[in-house]
Motif scaffolding. Structure first.
Motif, PDB file in Angstrom:
ATOM      1  N   THR A   1       1.915  -1.680   4.240  1.00  0.00           N
ATOM      2  CA  THR A   1       2.245  -0.335   3.762  1.00  0.00           C
ATOM      3  C   THR A   1       3.737  -0.215   3.472  1.00  0.00           C
ATOM      4  O   THR A   1       4.571  -0.897   4.077  1.00  0.00           O
ATOM      5  N   ASP A   2       4.042   0.670   2.553  1.00  0.00           N
ATOM      6  CA  ASP A   2       5.444   0.895   2.208  1.00  0.00           C
ATOM      7  C   ASP A   2       6.233   1.411   3.406  1.00  0.00           C
ATOM      8  O   ASP A   2       7.427   1.138   3.539  1.00  0.00           O
TER       9      ASP A   2
ATOM     10  N   ASP B   1       0.155  -0.406   8.475  1.00  0.00           N
ATOM     11  CA  ASP B   1      -0.956  -1.321   8.214  1.00  0.00           C
ATOM     12  C   ASP B   1      -0.384  -2.637   7.718  1.00  0.00           C
ATOM     13  O   ASP B   1       0.334  -2.676   6.721  1.00  0.00           O
TER      14      ASP B   1
ATOM     15  N   SER C   1       2.487   5.429   8.670  1.00  0.00           N
ATOM     16  CA  SER C   1       1.363   4.807   7.970  1.00  0.00           C
ATOM     17  C   SER C   1       1.511   3.297   8.124  1.00  0.00           C
ATOM     18  O   SER C   1       2.083   2.633   7.264  1.00  0.00           O
TER      19      SER C   1
ATOM     20  N   ILE D   1       0.853  -1.188   0.000  1.00  0.00           N
ATOM     21  CA  ILE D   1       0.000   0.000   0.000  1.00  0.00           C
ATOM     22  C   ILE D   1       0.886   1.235   0.000  1.00  0.00           C
ATOM     23  O   ILE D   1       1.700   1.430   0.907  1.00  0.00           O
ATOM     24  N   GLU D   2       0.769   2.046  -1.039  1.00  0.00           N
ATOM     25  CA  GLU D   2       1.557   3.273  -1.115  1.00  0.00           C
ATOM     26  C   GLU D   2       0.885   4.358  -0.287  1.00  0.00           C
ATOM     27  O   GLU D   2      -0.302   4.644  -0.458  1.00  0.00           O
ATOM     28  N   THR D   3       1.644   4.939   0.612  1.00  0.00           N
ATOM     29  CA  THR D   3       1.089   5.928   1.543  1.00  0.00           C
ATOM     30  C   THR D   3       1.859   7.229   1.459  1.00  0.00           C
ATOM     31  O   THR D   3       2.934   7.311   0.867  1.00  0.00           O
TER      32      THR D   3
END
Length: 213
Positions: free
Chosen positions: A83-84, A68, A66, A59-61
């Motif tokens: 997440t990244d 997750d 961030s 997941i790019e945030t």
């Protein structure tokens, strides 16, 4: 006959949505396939925990903290979302326990249990509302189902924590939970009557239990 069909449609519909809805929601986020080095990092975090999941999405945030790490999807089509930030910036001493915790929950079928338990409650509630069940019997069934759902749900979550703790260490797992709570500005609370009215025990109770191992 119409009432039976209505209860069946609502109950089955709820079950399907609850099983695949979270997966669809995560796939609609800004995701990408992990790089080879990220796959190696994920597998190093996962080592010794649960079944290997080959479907992975990063997941790019935007922004810091961030965090997750979750596994979504029905049996046979499970996807790891991470997440990244967890892969690139979060310290490994925190990232590995978080990944271990996610895989341990999957190993205990915790999320599937919650869906099934909620579906049973929905079915009993619909049967009561449509008068397929007498009101008193329906309410008693709902109360009994809730008590069982809460008790078994807590046991499964604690069992998942035990599995993750066996792989990374109880104190390291507790440290990771506390670190994430601090990053998110969450106060860890323990005790109280609410512990008996929730499928998932509070993070504070889980940390306290891990510290007591």
């Amino acid at each position: 006959m119409l009432r039976v069909l209505t209860v069946a449609v609502v109950t089955v519909g709820f079950f399907i949505i609850a099983m695949i809805g979270p997966l669809i929601a995560h796939l609609n986020r800004r995701v990408r396939n992990p790089t080879a080095s990220e796959v190696e990092r994920i597998e190093s975090f996962r080592a010794g925990i649960g079944p290997r999941i080959t479907r992975r999405k990063v997941i790019e945030t935007v922004g810091e903290s961030s965090i997750d790490v979750t596994i979504r999807g029905p049996p046979g089509y499970r996807v790891l979302f991470i997440t990244d930030y967890v892969l690139e910036d979060l310290d490994a001493s925190v990232a590995r326990p978080l990944v271990a915790a996610a895989f341990a929950r999957r190993a205990t079928w915790y999320d599937e249990y919650r869906v099934v338990a909620a579906t049973v409650a929905i079915g009993i509630g619909m049967a009561t509302v449509t008068l397929l069940l007498p009101f008193d019997l329906g309410m008693a069934g709902l109360i009994l189902a809730a008590l069982v759902m809460f008790a078994v749900g807590r046991w499964l979550q604690y069992r998942a924590d035990d599995i993750a703790a066996a792989a990374v260490g109880a104190d390291r797992l507790a440290d990771a939970f506390e670190a994430v709570a601090s990053m998110r500005g969450i106060e860890l609370t323990t005790g109280g009557y609410r512990r008996y009215l929730e499928v998932q025990p509070s993070l504070g109770d889980r940390v306290t239990r891990l510290r007591g191992r």
